[in-house]
Design a protein around this motif. Structure first.
Motif, short mmCIF file in Angstrom:
data_model
loop_
_atom_site.label_atom_id
_atom_site.label_comp_id
_atom_site.label_asym_id
_atom_site.label_seq_id
_atom_site.Cartn_x
_atom_site.Cartn_y
_atom_site.Cartn_z
N PHE A 193 0.82 -1.21 0.00
CA PHE A 193 0.00 0.00 0.00
C PHE A 193 0.85 1.27 0.00
CE2 PHE A 193 -3.05 3.09 1.90
CZ PHE A 193 -4.03 2.98 0.93
N LEU A 225 -7.28 -1.11 3.83
CA LEU A 225 -6.27 -2.02 3.31
C LEU A 225 -6.91 -3.32 2.86
CD1 LEU A 225 -3.57 -1.64 6.12
CD2 LEU A 225 -3.66 -0.40 3.94
N ASP A 256 -6.74 -1.23 9.68
CA ASP A 256 -7.16 -0.08 8.88
C ASP A 256 -8.27 0.67 9.60
OD1 ASP A 256 -9.44 -1.60 8.45
OD2 ASP A 256 -9.02 -2.03 6.35
#
Length: 300
Positions: free
Chosen positions: A66, A93, A111
């Motif tokens: 990411f 994510l 996340d």
């Protein structure tokens, strides 16, 4: 195990906050200074101390990590220097990205959606609230099962470990879909009960108090009606609606209803799960929007 419903002694976890801004992101995914400040408040509400923060800008997210392996190494060093056991992302994510980041950093990675779900699991008090939170958790988990092997094997408590629990997950999609269907049926019964209650009280106008989480909605309800509900300085302190009568003249009474607060980048499955609660807004005769004018962005 990503979530458990057990009541645990709250421990302060040290967290590094990470956000990614990309030109291709829509507003539901992009991170900026305001959403990072909100992430800090969410972390504190969940029981963590934000000890470091980094906001990265790049043309596109890295498919594997990411934020890119160089940035991931930087985040790892931030966590080591600040003795942080938790890394919280302001973005959503994929399961593989979460797993890769955990392997690279040696830390638990969550996340924004998982963090909000953890807070909701802590706040749910009524049967309806617990049903809604459990449904939202399963809807979050189901598409992520393939990449959550490591997360589901975690032992102990902490942020990201409140909810259905390992014994119910079993990585069995059919079992989870069956549980989702059951929760939806149970919430439909809640909606029907609400509908009956709504018809019974329809002779009184309903005013729904709405606004950003922690803007002062519960405080206003307490001030106007003496409701006596908890009104703490933290996000999502109220999940379940509270309704009280208020006489506004010699001949007129109204109903005032406190509702769950808004937040930026609220995961869509949360909105869906809380449909039974949010339906109260659709049937209100008046929406009373509460705004915290001490927020420098209150007009946005």
């Amino acid at each position: 195990m990503p979530f458990t419903n057990q009541t645990e002694e709250k421990q302060i976890e040290r967290a590094v906050l990470v956000g990614l801004s990309c030109p291709s992101f829509n507003t539901d995914q992009d991170a900026d200074e305001r959403t990072m400040d909100e992430l800090r408040a969410l972390a504190e509400t969940a029981g963590a101390e934000a000890v470091a923060m980094t906001l990265q800008r790049r043309p596109a997210p890295d498919a594997r990590t990411f934020i890119g392996e160089g940035k991931a190494e930087e985040v790892k060093q931030l966590a080591e220097m600040n003795d942080a056991s938790l890394i919280l992302f302001d973005n959503e994510l994929s399961p593989s990205q979460m797993s890769n980041l955990e392997e690279l950093t040696g830390r638990t990675v969550l996340d924004r959606s998982a963090l909000i779900l953890d807070i909701f699991a802590q706040r749910a008090r009524t049967g309806e609230g617990k049903l809604q939170v459990e449904l939202a958790q399963y809807q979050y988990i189901l598409p992520r099962l393939a990449g959550m092997g490591k997360a589901m094997s975690r032992l102990g408590g902490g942020i990201g470990t409140r909810g259905p629990g390992e014994s119910k997950l079993e990585s069995d999609r059919r079992h989870i879909r069956s549980r989702i269907d059951k929760l939806r049926r149970d919430l439909e019964q809640v909606r029907q009960v609400r509908s009956v209650q709504r018809r019974q009280r329809k002779k009184l106008p309903l005013v729904a108090i709405v606004g950003y989480t922690n803007a002062g909605k519960s405080t206003l309800l307490n001030t106007l009606t003496g409701a006596g509900i908890e009104a703490n300085d933290r996000l999502f302190d109220t999940l379940d609606p509270t309704t009280r009568k208020k006489r506004i003249s010699d001949t007129q009474e109204i109903l005032l209803s406190d509702t769950v607060g808004f937040i930026r980048k609220l995961p869509h499955h949360l909105v869906s799960a809380f449909k039974a609660t949010l339906e109260e807004l659709a049937y209100a005769d008046l929406l009373l929007h509460v705004v915290d004018v001490s927020d420098e962005n209150w007009q946005i």
